[in-house]
Design a protein around this motif. Structure first.
Motif, PDB file in Angstrom:
ATOM      1  N   LEU A   1       0.825  -1.210   0.000  1.00  0.00           N
ATOM      2  CA  LEU A   1       0.000   0.000   0.000  1.00  0.00           C
ATOM      3  C   LEU A   1       0.859   1.260   0.000  1.00  0.00           C
ATOM      4  O   LEU A   1       0.548   2.228  -0.701  1.00  0.00           O
ATOM      5  CB  LEU A   1      -0.931   0.005   1.212  1.00  0.00           C
ATOM      6  N   LYS A   2       1.938   1.243   0.757  1.00  0.00           N
ATOM      7  CA  LYS A   2       2.827   2.410   0.779  1.00  0.00           C
ATOM      8  C   LYS A   2       3.485   2.611  -0.584  1.00  0.00           C
ATOM      9  O   LYS A   2       3.655   3.753  -1.036  1.00  0.00           O
ATOM     10  CB  LYS A   2       3.870   2.268   1.881  1.00  0.00           C
ATOM     11  N   GLU A   3       3.842   1.517  -1.244  1.00  0.00           N
ATOM     12  CA  GLU A   3       4.416   1.630  -2.594  1.00  0.00           C
ATOM     13  C   GLU A   3       3.380   2.164  -3.580  1.00  0.00           C
ATOM     14  O   GLU A   3       3.703   2.978  -4.453  1.00  0.00           O
ATOM     15  CB  GLU A   3       4.946   0.279  -3.053  1.00  0.00           C
ATOM     16  N   GLN A   4       2.138   1.715  -3.444  1.00  0.00           N
ATOM     17  CA  GLN A   4       1.071   2.202  -4.319  1.00  0.00           C
ATOM     18  C   GLN A   4       0.853   3.694  -4.118  1.00  0.00           C
ATOM     19  O   GLN A   4       0.725   4.452  -5.079  1.00  0.00           O
ATOM     20  CB  GLN A   4      -0.222   1.438  -4.050  1.00  0.00           C
ATOM     21  N   ARG A   5       0.844   4.138  -2.848  1.00  0.00           N
ATOM     22  CA  ARG A   5       0.685   5.566  -2.566  1.00  0.00           C
ATOM     23  C   ARG A   5       1.828   6.364  -3.173  1.00  0.00           C
ATOM     24  O   ARG A   5       1.606   7.401  -3.807  1.00  0.00           O
ATOM     25  CB  ARG A   5       0.622   5.786  -1.050  1.00  0.00           C
ATOM     26  N   ARG A   6       3.051   5.860  -3.011  1.00  0.00           N
ATOM     27  CA  ARG A   6       4.214   6.545  -3.579  1.00  0.00           C
ATOM     28  C   ARG A   6       4.097   6.649  -5.092  1.00  0.00           C
ATOM     29  O   ARG A   6       4.336   7.709  -5.687  1.00  0.00           O
ATOM     30  CB  ARG A   6       5.502   5.816  -3.189  1.00  0.00           C
ATOM     31  N   ASP A   7       3.698   5.562  -5.740  1.00  0.00           N
ATOM     32  CA  ASP A   7       3.550   5.561  -7.192  1.00  0.00           C
ATOM     33  C   ASP A   7       2.508   6.574  -7.649  1.00  0.00           C
ATOM     34  O   ASP A   7       2.709   7.274  -8.658  1.00  0.00           O
ATOM     35  CB  ASP A   7       3.181   4.170  -7.701  1.00  0.00           C
ATOM     36  N   LEU A   8       1.398   6.663  -6.928  1.00  0.00           N
ATOM     37  CA  LEU A   8       0.351   7.623  -7.283  1.00  0.00           C
ATOM     38  C   LEU A   8       0.850   9.061  -7.144  1.00  0.00           C
ATOM     39  O   LEU A   8       0.607   9.898  -8.012  1.00  0.00           O
ATOM     40  CB  LEU A   8      -0.892   7.416  -6.402  1.00  0.00           C
ATOM     41  N   VAL A   9       1.568   9.333  -6.070  1.00  0.00           N
ATOM     42  CA  VAL A   9       2.074  10.687  -5.841  1.00  0.00           C
ATOM     43  C   VAL A   9       3.143  11.044  -6.863  1.00  0.00           C
ATOM     44  O   VAL A   9       3.133  12.148  -7.425  1.00  0.00           O
ATOM     45  CB  VAL A   9       2.599  10.832  -4.393  1.00  0.00           C
ATOM     46  N   VAL A  10       4.047  10.117  -7.144  1.00  0.00           N
ATOM     47  CA  VAL A  10       5.107  10.376  -8.130  1.00  0.00           C
ATOM     48  C   VAL A  10       4.496  10.624  -9.507  1.00  0.00           C
ATOM     49  O   VAL A  10       4.938  11.515 -10.240  1.00  0.00           O
ATOM     50  CB  VAL A  10       6.127   9.216  -8.161  1.00  0.00           C
TER      51      VAL A  10
ATOM     52  N   PRO B   1      -3.965  20.286 -13.861  1.00  0.00           N
ATOM     53  CA  PRO B   1      -4.653  20.136 -12.569  1.00  0.00           C
ATOM     54  C   PRO B   1      -4.813  18.665 -12.166  1.00  0.00           C
ATOM     55  O   PRO B   1      -4.841  17.766 -13.007  1.00  0.00           O
ATOM     56  CB  PRO B   1      -6.014  20.780 -12.818  1.00  0.00           C
ATOM     57  N   ILE B   2      -4.912  18.454 -10.868  1.00  0.00           N
ATOM     58  CA  ILE B   2      -5.138  17.121 -10.315  1.00  0.00           C
ATOM     59  C   ILE B   2      -6.643  16.931 -10.191  1.00  0.00           C
ATOM     60  O   ILE B   2      -7.351  17.787  -9.659  1.00  0.00           O
ATOM     61  CB  ILE B   2      -4.469  16.985  -8.940  1.00  0.00           C
ATOM     62  N   SER B   3      -7.129  15.817 -10.671  1.00  0.00           N
ATOM     63  CA  SER B   3      -8.570  15.578 -10.629  1.00  0.00           C
ATOM     64  C   SER B   3      -9.002  15.113  -9.243  1.00  0.00           C
ATOM     65  O   SER B   3      -8.200  14.603  -8.452  1.00  0.00           O
ATOM     66  CB  SER B   3      -8.969  14.530 -11.673  1.00  0.00           C
ATOM     67  N   GLY B   4     -10.265  15.264  -8.970  1.00  0.00           N
ATOM     68  CA  GLY B   4     -10.830  14.787  -7.722  1.00  0.00           C
ATOM     69  C   GLY B   4     -10.679  13.286  -7.580  1.00  0.00           C
ATOM     70  O   GLY B   4     -10.453  12.771  -6.477  1.00  0.00           O
ATOM     71  N   TRP B   5     -10.793  12.564  -8.683  1.00  0.00           N
ATOM     72  CA  TRP B   5     -10.649  11.111  -8.659  1.00  0.00           C
ATOM     73  C   TRP B   5      -9.246  10.710  -8.212  1.00  0.00           C
ATOM     74  O   TRP B   5      -9.073   9.790  -7.413  1.00  0.00           O
ATOM     75  CB  TRP B   5     -10.966  10.528 -10.038  1.00  0.00           C
ATOM     76  N   GLU B   6      -8.243  11.404  -8.718  1.00  0.00           N
ATOM     77  CA  GLU B   6      -6.863  11.095  -8.335  1.00  0.00           C
ATOM     78  C   GLU B   6      -6.638  11.361  -6.849  1.00  0.00           C
ATOM     79  O   GLU B   6      -5.994  10.562  -6.158  1.00  0.00           O
ATOM     80  CB  GLU B   6      -5.885  11.909  -9.188  1.00  0.00           C
ATOM     81  N   LEU B   7      -7.162  12.464  -6.362  1.00  0.00           N
ATOM     82  CA  LEU B   7      -7.043  12.760  -4.937  1.00  0.00           C
ATOM     83  C   LEU B   7      -7.778  11.724  -4.094  1.00  0.00           C
ATOM     84  O   LEU B   7      -7.294  11.311  -3.032  1.00  0.00           O
ATOM     85  CB  LEU B   7      -7.584  14.161  -4.635  1.00  0.00           C
ATOM     86  N   MET B   8      -8.940  11.280  -4.568  1.00  0.00           N
ATOM     87  CA  MET B   8      -9.695  10.257  -3.835  1.00  0.00           C
ATOM     88  C   MET B   8      -8.923   8.946  -3.788  1.00  0.00           C
ATOM     89  O   MET B   8      -8.966   8.240  -2.770  1.00  0.00           O
ATOM     90  CB  MET B   8     -11.079  10.059  -4.453  1.00  0.00           C
ATOM     91  N   GLN B   9      -8.227   8.588  -4.861  1.00  0.00           N
ATOM     92  CA  GLN B   9      -7.430   7.362  -4.864  1.00  0.00           C
ATOM     93  C   GLN B   9      -6.328   7.423  -3.810  1.00  0.00           C
ATOM     94  O   GLN B   9      -6.130   6.475  -3.049  1.00  0.00           O
ATOM     95  CB  GLN B   9      -6.789   7.141  -6.237  1.00  0.00           C
ATOM     96  N   ILE B  10      -5.627   8.541  -3.771  1.00  0.00           N
ATOM     97  CA  ILE B  10      -4.549   8.704  -2.794  1.00  0.00           C
ATOM     98  C   ILE B  10      -5.125   8.694  -1.374  1.00  0.00           C
ATOM     99  O   ILE B  10      -4.566   8.048  -0.475  1.00  0.00           O
ATOM    100  CB  ILE B  10      -3.747   9.991  -3.061  1.00  0.00           C
ATOM    101  N   ALA B  11      -6.234   9.375  -1.169  1.00  0.00           N
ATOM    102  CA  ALA B  11      -6.859   9.414   0.155  1.00  0.00           C
ATOM    103  C   ALA B  11      -7.311   8.027   0.597  1.00  0.00           C
ATOM    104  O   ALA B  11      -7.142   7.658   1.768  1.00  0.00           O
ATOM    105  CB  ALA B  11      -8.039  10.389   0.154  1.00  0.00           C
ATOM    106  N   ALA B  12      -7.857   7.250  -0.313  1.00  0.00           N
ATOM    107  CA  ALA B  12      -8.323   5.904   0.032  1.00  0.00           C
ATOM    108  C   ALA B  12      -7.148   5.011   0.422  1.00  0.00           C
ATOM    109  O   ALA B  12      -7.228   4.252   1.399  1.00  0.00           O
ATOM    110  CB  ALA B  12      -9.086   5.297  -1.136  1.00  0.00           C
ATOM    111  N   VAL B  13      -6.054   5.104  -0.323  1.00  0.00           N
ATOM    112  CA  VAL B  13      -4.871   4.309   0.005  1.00  0.00           C
ATOM    113  C   VAL B  13      -4.322   4.756   1.358  1.00  0.00           C
ATOM    114  O   VAL B  13      -3.943   3.925   2.196  1.00  0.00           O
ATOM    115  CB  VAL B  13      -3.805   4.412  -1.105  1.00  0.00           C
ATOM    116  N   GLN B  14      -4.302   6.063   1.612  1.00  0.00           N
ATOM    117  CA  GLN B  14      -3.803   6.568   2.888  1.00  0.00           C
ATOM    118  C   GLN B  14      -4.670   6.086   4.048  1.00  0.00           C
ATOM    119  O   GLN B  14      -4.152   5.724   5.103  1.00  0.00           O
ATOM    120  CB  GLN B  14      -3.726   8.097   2.883  1.00  0.00           C
ATOM    121  N   GLN B  15      -5.975   6.067   3.873  1.00  0.00           N
ATOM    122  CA  GLN B  15      -6.861   5.561   4.921  1.00  0.00           C
ATOM    123  C   GLN B  15      -6.594   4.088   5.203  1.00  0.00           C
ATOM    124  O   GLN B  15      -6.591   3.653   6.360  1.00  0.00           O
ATOM    125  CB  GLN B  15      -8.324   5.761   4.538  1.00  0.00           C
ATOM    126  N   ALA B  16      -6.378   3.313   4.154  1.00  0.00           N
ATOM    127  CA  ALA B  16      -6.078   1.892   4.340  1.00  0.00           C
ATOM    128  C   ALA B  16      -4.752   1.716   5.078  1.00  0.00           C
ATOM    129  O   ALA B  16      -4.642   0.872   5.973  1.00  0.00           O
ATOM    130  CB  ALA B  16      -6.036   1.182   2.987  1.00  0.00           C
TER     131      ALA B  16
END
Length: 67
Positions: A14-23, A31-46
């Motif tokens: 999960l930490k690698e997935q979060r890093r990949d999304l942020v990179v 601009p960053i879409s709401g969907w992209e932010l939601m993906q990062i937020a969901a991974v962070q919550q997990a």
């Protein structure tokens, strides 16, 4: 505290997935879409939830070892 087990939870993945999304967001323009932010937020919550579960399991294991 020593080197405690991960209890079989996918925390590293999960930490690698979060890093990949942020990179991926850092390497592009626009601009960053709401969907992209939601993906990062969901991974962070997990990640946060797994870290809490691991802390609880580690505390239980330490209590059992001390008994």
């Amino acid at each position: 505290m020593g080197n405690l087990p991960d209890h079989g939870l996918p925390l590293v993945q999960l930490k690698e997935q979060r890093r990949d999304l942020v990179v991926a967001l850092q390497n592009r323009c626009g601009p960053i879409s709401g969907w992209e932010l939601m993906q990062i937020a969901a991974v962070q919550q997990a990640i946060s939830a797994f870290e809490e579960v691991i802390a609880d399991l580690d505390a239980e294991a330490e209590m059992e070892a001390a008994a």
